[in-house]
Design an enzyme around this catalytic site. Sequence first.
Site, PDB file in Angstrom:
ATOM      1  N   GLY A   1     -13.169 -17.805   8.442  1.00  0.00           N
ATOM      2  CA  GLY A   1     -11.731 -17.682   8.313  1.00  0.00           C
ATOM      3  C   GLY A   1     -11.267 -18.075   6.922  1.00  0.00           C
ATOM      4  N   VAL A   2      -9.962 -17.977   6.697  1.00  0.00           N
ATOM      5  CA  VAL A   2      -9.377 -18.304   5.399  1.00  0.00           C
ATOM      6  C   VAL A   2      -8.796 -19.709   5.442  1.00  0.00           C
ATOM      7  CG1 VAL A   2      -7.569 -17.683   3.750  1.00  0.00           C
ATOM      8  CG2 VAL A   2      -8.857 -15.897   4.905  1.00  0.00           C
TER       9      VAL A   2
ATOM     10  N   ASN B   1       0.820 -19.751  13.260  1.00  0.00           N
ATOM     11  CA  ASN B   1       0.622 -18.408  12.708  1.00  0.00           C
ATOM     12  C   ASN B   1       0.325 -17.371  13.789  1.00  0.00           C
ATOM     13  OD1 ASN B   1       0.917 -19.382  10.062  1.00  0.00           O
ATOM     14  ND2 ASN B   1      -1.240 -19.909   9.930  1.00  0.00           N
TER      15      ASN B   1
ATOM     16  N   GLU C   1     -13.693 -10.848   8.686  1.00  0.00           N
ATOM     17  CA  GLU C   1     -12.397 -10.176   8.560  1.00  0.00           C
ATOM     18  C   GLU C   1     -11.991 -10.029   7.106  1.00  0.00           C
ATOM     19  OE1 GLU C   1      -9.637 -11.609  12.108  1.00  0.00           O
ATOM     20  OE2 GLU C   1     -10.385 -13.261  10.895  1.00  0.00           O
TER      21      GLU C   1
ATOM     22  N   ILE D   1     -10.764 -25.550   4.374  1.00  0.00           N
ATOM     23  CA  ILE D   1     -12.019 -25.963   5.004  1.00  0.00           C
ATOM     24  C   ILE D   1     -13.045 -24.844   4.888  1.00  0.00           C
ATOM     25  CG2 ILE D   1     -13.114 -26.547   7.200  1.00  0.00           C
ATOM     26  CD1 ILE D   1     -10.587 -28.068   7.961  1.00  0.00           C
TER      27      ILE D   1
ATOM     28  N   GLY E   1      -7.843 -13.078  14.390  1.00  0.00           N
ATOM     29  CA  GLY E   1      -9.115 -12.527  14.856  1.00  0.00           C
ATOM     30  C   GLY E   1     -10.121 -13.569  15.259  1.00  0.00           C
TER      31      GLY E   1
END
Length: 493
Positions: free
Chosen positions: A260-261, A376, A286, A264, A380
Site C-alpha cells: 500500500g501507499v 478514506n 495497485e 510505513i 484495494g
Amino acid sequence: MKQSYRIMSANEAAECIEHDHMVAFSGFTPAGAPKVLPAAIAKRALAHHQQQQAFQIRLLTGASISAQADDELAKADALSWRAPYQTASLLREKINQGAVSFVDLHLSEVAQMVNYGFFGDIDVAVIEASAITADGKVYLTSGIGNSPVFLHKAKKIIIELNHYHRPRVAELADIITPGAPPRRNTLPIFHTLDKVGQPYVQVDPVKIVAVVETELPDATNSLERENPLCEQIADNVVNFLLNELKLGRIPSEFLPLQSGVGNINNAVMKRLGSNPHIPPFMMYSEVLQESVVPLLEEGKILGVSASSLTVSPASLQKIYDNMDFFSSRIVLRPQEISNHPEIIRRLGVIALNVGLEFDIYGHANSTHVCGTELVNGIGGSADFERNAYLSIFMAPSIVKGGNVSTIVPMCTHVDHSEHSVKVIVTEQGVADLRGLSPMQRAVAIINHCAHPLYRDYLHRYLAQAKGGHLHHNLAQAFQLHQNLHQFGSMLAP
C-alpha cells in the site's frame, strides 16, 4: 471518414455535464486523474447555486483522485454521491456529516458493477489521455484505474489531452477487459510482467464530445520523512520474511509483493531493498510508489505490475527520460486486473497493508475511527488480503502520544475478518496467527503487538471475559473507546 474532435476550454466542456449526471473520472490515486475539469465542474455548480438552481453530480472514480479536486467539488456543494474511495479532508468531513452519500467498495469489483449497471448509466466520462486517434483509440497516461470500462460504458466522453505526459507512456499500458459472467475467460497472466492486451482503449469516436488540452503534472501527496517508529515496523516485517525464507515457507526466488501507499509502506520497501539477504523480487500491486523507482534502477526490484505510477513529478520524469530501461520493467493495468483475486492467488502475492486498529482475535479495521468516522475507505487492501499467499497488516501499537491503542478487545468496525488476517506487525513485534485458535491468537497479539501501556489491561480483559470459542465481555468490550470519548485517552485517569 476521419473523426475530428472539438477542442474546448474546460469551462465549455463542463457544460456537457448536467445536474444529477453520473460522472466517471479517470485515474488511480492522483495519477492519471483529470486536472482541469473538476474545477470547471465546481465553477458550474456554484453558478447554478447562485441562480437558486440545483446542480450536483454523482462521481465515480478508480480510487482516489487528487485531494484538491475532490475538495473543490465538495466546497462547491457539487457532489451528492461518491464512490469508491477518497482521501480529501473537506470531502471526508461532508461524508461524515451526511452531506455526501459515500459508497465504500472493494476496488476490484467496481468495473464489473459498472458493466452490469449496478449504479445506473454513466452519463459522462472525463478521461485523461496522452493521445487519441481519429478512429477512437485512447491512450491513457500514468493511471489506468477504471478508465477502460468508463470509456466503454459512458454515453459521452470528455478527453483531457495532457501533453505533460510523454507519448511513450503508452508502452507501459496493458489494457484488457475480461468477459462478463457467466462466460468469463481465464486471464493468461502467469508472470508479473506478462502482457495480454493492448496499449490503448478503443471507443466509438462519436462519443468523444470534447477535447480539453492541458500540460499539468499529477498532484502528489507528500510523505513525511521516515521516523524510527516506521523503521522499526519495517525491520520487524523484513525479519519475519527472512525467517520465512529460512524455513522454506517462501521460495528461494521470493514471491511478488503488494504494498500500500504511506510512510510505513515506503519504509518497508526501503528496508527490503537495502537488505542483502532479501533476493531481488517482483511486485504485483495497485500502485508503483516513490520508493520503488530507485529499487528498480538498482535491480533489487525486477519488475512491477500496477495500476498507476503514484510518484513525484521528478520520479515520473526519470521514468519518461529512461523508457528504454523502464518500459520492460513496468506494466500498468486496469484495476480489475491489478487487483484480480484469481491472479493474486495464482502468483502467490505477499500483501503488505496498514490498518487503523486490530482486536485481540485478529479482526482489522482500516476505514472508520471509533466505528463511525470514515477516514478514506477500504480501497484495494481486501482484494489482496483475502487472496494473498501471506496477508500482513502493519500499524504502530499506539498513536496520539499513547492516548490510543491500536490493539483493542473488539474492533469498532471490521473490514478484514480474523479468517483472512494472517500476520500483524507493530513496532513491538510480530504476531503470526497462522494455525492458531482464537485464544492462542489473542495471547500472541497481546504479547507481541500491543504496547506495554495497554498489555496488562488486555490480558485482564481476556482472563475475565467469558464465552465459548471466543471470549468477550460485551459490557466492557468498548471501554477503551468510551474512555477516549470521555477523557481524551483510552487510559482511564
